[in-house]
Design a protein around this motif. Structure first.
Motif, mmCIF file in Angstrom:
data_model
loop_
_atom_site.group_PDB
_atom_site.id
_atom_site.type_symbol
_atom_site.label_atom_id
_atom_site.label_comp_id
_atom_site.label_asym_id
_atom_site.label_seq_id
_atom_site.Cartn_x
_atom_site.Cartn_y
_atom_site.Cartn_z
ATOM 1 N N MET A 1 7.584 -5.917 2.774
ATOM 2 C CA MET A 1 8.961 -5.490 2.543
ATOM 3 C C MET A 1 9.199 -4.133 3.218
ATOM 4 O O MET A 1 8.421 -3.199 3.039
ATOM 5 C CB MET A 1 9.228 -5.377 1.025
ATOM 6 N N LEU A 2 10.270 -4.047 3.991
ATOM 7 C CA LEU A 2 10.596 -2.811 4.681
ATOM 8 C C LEU A 2 11.061 -1.730 3.695
ATOM 9 O O LEU A 2 11.553 -2.060 2.604
ATOM 10 C CB LEU A 2 11.694 -3.059 5.710
ATOM 11 N N PRO A 3 10.930 -0.453 4.066
ATOM 12 C CA PRO A 3 11.370 0.625 3.160
ATOM 13 C C PRO A 3 12.827 0.481 2.721
ATOM 14 O O PRO A 3 13.151 0.693 1.545
ATOM 15 C CB PRO A 3 11.162 1.887 4.001
ATOM 16 N N ARG A 7 14.154 0.054 -1.149
ATOM 17 C CA ARG A 7 15.124 0.949 -1.778
ATOM 18 C C ARG A 7 16.345 0.180 -2.270
ATOM 19 O O ARG A 7 16.906 0.506 -3.319
ATOM 20 C CB ARG A 7 15.507 2.071 -0.807
ATOM 21 N N ASP A 8 16.762 -0.831 -1.507
ATOM 22 C CA ASP A 8 17.874 -1.680 -1.971
ATOM 23 C C ASP A 8 17.488 -2.407 -3.259
ATOM 24 O O ASP A 8 18.302 -2.524 -4.191
ATOM 25 C CB ASP A 8 18.251 -2.705 -0.895
ATOM 26 N N PHE A 9 16.252 -2.897 -3.309
ATOM 27 C CA PHE A 9 15.780 -3.587 -4.516
ATOM 28 C C PHE A 9 15.774 -2.638 -5.706
ATOM 29 O O PHE A 9 16.225 -2.991 -6.808
ATOM 30 C CB PHE A 9 14.377 -4.150 -4.290
ATOM 31 N N ILE A 10 15.265 -1.424 -5.490
ATOM 32 C CA ILE A 10 15.204 -0.435 -6.581
ATOM 33 C C ILE A 10 16.607 -0.106 -7.078
ATOM 34 O O ILE A 10 16.856 -0.056 -8.294
ATOM 35 C CB ILE A 10 14.482 0.848 -6.099
ATOM 36 N N PHE A 11 17.536 0.100 -6.156
ATOM 37 C CA PHE A 11 18.913 0.442 -6.535
ATOM 38 C C PHE A 11 19.546 -0.687 -7.330
ATOM 39 O O PHE A 11 20.217 -0.452 -8.349
ATOM 40 C CB PHE A 11 19.714 0.741 -5.268
ATOM 41 N N ARG A 12 19.349 -1.940 -6.914
ATOM 42 C CA ARG A 12 19.882 -3.085 -7.662
ATOM 43 C C ARG A 12 19.237 -3.176 -9.042
ATOM 44 O O ARG A 12 19.920 -3.447 -10.040
ATOM 45 C CB ARG A 12 19.640 -4.391 -6.891
ATOM 46 N N TYR A 13 17.924 -2.972 -9.091
ATOM 47 C CA TYR A 13 17.198 -3.071 -10.360
ATOM 48 C C TYR A 13 17.717 -2.040 -11.362
ATOM 49 O O TYR A 13 17.932 -2.349 -12.541
ATOM 50 C CB TYR A 13 15.704 -2.866 -10.120
ATOM 51 N N VAL A 14 17.928 -0.818 -10.900
ATOM 52 C CA VAL A 14 18.403 0.234 -11.807
ATOM 53 C C VAL A 14 19.838 -0.041 -12.244
ATOM 54 O O VAL A 14 20.203 0.219 -13.387
ATOM 55 C CB VAL A 14 18.290 1.627 -11.142
ATOM 56 N N HIS A 15 20.669 -0.597 -11.366
ATOM 57 C CA HIS A 15 22.027 -0.978 -11.744
ATOM 58 C C HIS A 15 22.010 -1.987 -12.888
ATOM 59 O O HIS A 15 22.828 -1.918 -13.804
ATOM 60 C CB HIS A 15 22.766 -1.582 -10.551
ATOM 61 N N GLU A 16 21.071 -2.917 -12.819
ATOM 62 C CA GLU A 16 21.018 -3.979 -13.828
ATOM 63 C C GLU A 16 20.398 -3.505 -15.129
ATOM 64 O O GLU A 16 20.826 -3.908 -16.217
ATOM 65 C CB GLU A 16 20.225 -5.172 -13.293
ATOM 66 N N ASN A 17 19.398 -2.625 -15.049
ATOM 67 C CA ASN A 17 18.637 -2.240 -16.235
ATOM 68 C C ASN A 17 18.887 -0.809 -16.709
ATOM 69 O O ASN A 17 18.333 -0.406 -17.730
ATOM 70 C CB ASN A 17 17.140 -2.414 -15.955
ATOM 71 N N SER A 30 4.594 -5.161 -5.543
ATOM 72 C CA SER A 30 3.194 -5.180 -5.088
ATOM 73 C C SER A 30 2.903 -4.061 -4.091
ATOM 74 O O SER A 30 2.325 -4.286 -3.011
ATOM 75 C CB SER A 30 2.857 -6.547 -4.466
ATOM 76 N N VAL A 31 3.330 -2.858 -4.457
ATOM 77 C CA VAL A 31 3.064 -1.672 -3.636
ATOM 78 C C VAL A 31 2.493 -0.581 -4.540
ATOM 79 O O VAL A 31 2.479 -0.702 -5.767
ATOM 80 C CB VAL A 31 4.335 -1.157 -2.926
ATOM 81 N N SER A 32 2.050 0.503 -3.938
ATOM 82 C CA SER A 32 1.443 1.585 -4.713
ATOM 83 C C SER A 32 2.492 2.450 -5.405
ATOM 84 O O SER A 32 3.660 2.464 -5.012
ATOM 85 C CB SER A 32 0.605 2.466 -3.789
ATOM 86 N N HIS A 33 2.050 3.171 -6.440
ATOM 87 C CA HIS A 33 2.929 4.111 -7.124
ATOM 88 C C HIS A 33 3.452 5.163 -6.157
ATOM 89 O O HIS A 33 4.604 5.593 -6.254
ATOM 90 C CB HIS A 33 2.187 4.778 -8.281
ATOM 91 N N MET A 34 2.589 5.588 -5.226
ATOM 92 C CA MET A 34 2.998 6.615 -4.259
ATOM 93 C C MET A 34 4.129 6.111 -3.372
ATOM 94 O O MET A 34 5.065 6.854 -3.055
ATOM 95 C CB MET A 34 1.799 7.040 -3.405
ATOM 96 N N THR A 35 4.071 4.851 -2.974
ATOM 97 C CA THR A 35 5.134 4.268 -2.156
ATOM 98 C C THR A 35 6.459 4.279 -2.906
ATOM 99 O O THR A 35 7.505 4.646 -2.359
ATOM 100 C CB THR A 35 4.775 2.830 -1.747
ATOM 101 N N ILE A 36 6.407 3.874 -4.185
ATOM 102 C CA ILE A 36 7.619 3.870 -5.002
ATOM 103 C C ILE A 36 8.152 5.283 -5.163
ATOM 104 O O ILE A 36 9.373 5.517 -5.080
ATOM 105 C CB ILE A 36 7.348 3.237 -6.378
ATOM 106 N N ARG A 37 7.280 6.240 -5.370
ATOM 107 C CA ARG A 37 7.727 7.627 -5.543
ATOM 108 C C ARG A 37 8.433 8.144 -4.287
ATOM 109 O O ARG A 37 9.428 8.873 -4.381
ATOM 110 C CB ARG A 37 6.537 8.520 -5.904
ATOM 111 N N GLU A 42 13.762 9.452 -1.805
ATOM 112 C CA GLU A 42 14.821 9.221 -0.819
ATOM 113 C C GLU A 42 16.127 8.822 -1.505
ATOM 114 O O GLU A 42 17.206 9.305 -1.140
ATOM 115 C CB GLU A 42 14.390 8.131 0.159
ATOM 116 N N LEU A 43 16.043 7.964 -2.508
ATOM 117 C CA LEU A 43 17.239 7.555 -3.251
ATOM 118 C C LEU A 43 17.866 8.738 -3.984
ATOM 119 O O LEU A 43 19.088 8.840 -4.085
ATOM 120 C CB LEU A 43 16.888 6.443 -4.249
ATOM 121 N N GLU A 44 17.023 9.626 -4.474
ATOM 122 C CA GLU A 44 17.541 10.808 -5.154
ATOM 123 C C GLU A 44 18.223 11.741 -4.154
ATOM 124 O O GLU A 44 19.277 12.322 -4.463
ATOM 125 C CB GLU A 44 16.420 11.540 -5.889
ATOM 126 N N ARG A 45 17.662 11.885 -2.958
ATOM 127 C CA ARG A 45 18.305 12.705 -1.930
ATOM 128 C C ARG A 45 19.673 12.140 -1.553
ATOM 129 O O ARG A 45 20.604 12.890 -1.242
ATOM 130 C CB ARG A 45 17.419 12.789 -0.681
#
Length: 256
Positions: A1-3, A7-17, A30-37, A42-45
């Protein structure tokens, strides 16, 4: 999955939950905690989310809405129930405005069963759905095309609305609360919604409770100005009471 996809997935997930834990997001993709951080930073910026201990939540100051197809997947059952309730507020023969949105689309689905209605909208999905319904007299207001939301916005759209008399308007919003009223991150949307309210005899905000507590850059109108709101029963009771104390008629649809 591309960066960008992550980020689109994370943004959708937070909108829903509303909130998301770092470890859950890492597991889902299926990525590392560091990748998510890094993605979260970037989403916070970009002003889309706010970091909290162990995770993140949606930023109350809404900088950008989800794209139409993404919004359509969120809280779909709630939107169906809200749409059915709203359609029961409409009588045959009325001139009805349906604002762009996935909840107002559900109103259109119900109204398609009615006869002798005139429907005005700035939503291309609603227009397409009603196109082959001969019992509906259909107007699309035109204007600048918002490709992300499948709708028209801006001064040209607002100018067309000023020539009309509307019986009942259903206004959508991705951000509303008692303090900020109805707001939006996009100026073009604000202009259209303000024009609708000025030409409609009865105005109803229809928005599920997940949008409550968010606010955008552009103020459209205070809740008291619109006078009626249709939302769902997941809106906290204390907020329901506060809204009603402002003289707003609150229609609470049970979704539990």
């Amino acid at each position: 999955m591309l960066p960008t996809e992550r980020r689109d997935f994370i943004f959708r997930y937070v909108h829903e939950n509303q909130v998301a834990a770092i470890n859950i997001l890492a597991s889902l993709m299926s990525v590392s905690h560091m990748t998510i951080r890094r993605d979260v930073e970037e989403l916070e910026r970009e002003g889309k989310i706010t970091r909290v201990s162990g995770g993140l939540k949606l930023n109350e100051a809404l900088r950008q809405e989800l794209a139409y197809n993404d919004k359509a997947q969120l809280h779909h059952r709630r939107k169906i129930l809200l749409g059915k309730y709203a359609a029961n507020c409409v009588e045959d023969g009325l001139v009805v405005y349906l604002d762009a949105g996935t909840t107002t689309f559900e109103i259109a689905r119900c109204l398609a069963q009615r006869f002798h209605l005139t429907v005005i909208t700035n939503d291309f999905s609603i227009s397409q759905y009603l196109m082959d319904k001969p019992q509906v007299n259909l107007f699309h207001i035109g204007g600048e095309v918002d490709k992300r939301n499948y709708s028209t916005v801006g001064i040209c759209a607002a100018s067309f609305l000023k020539s009309l008399n509307i019986d009942i308007a259903f206004i959508s919003s991705s951000s509303w609360d008692l303090r900020h009223g109805v707001s939006t991150p996009y100026e073009g949307k604000a202009i259209v919604k303000q024009a609708v309210v000025n030409v409609s005899r009865r105005n109803i905000l229809i928005s599920d409770s997940s949008k409550y507590g968010k606010y955008g850059k552009y103020n459209i109108f205070p809740l008291a100005e619109i006078k009626e709101i249709i939302t769902d029963s997941l809106l906290p009771v204390e907020d329901q009471v506060s809204i009603q104390n402002e003289g707003v008629k609150l229609h609470v649809v049970n979704v539990e």
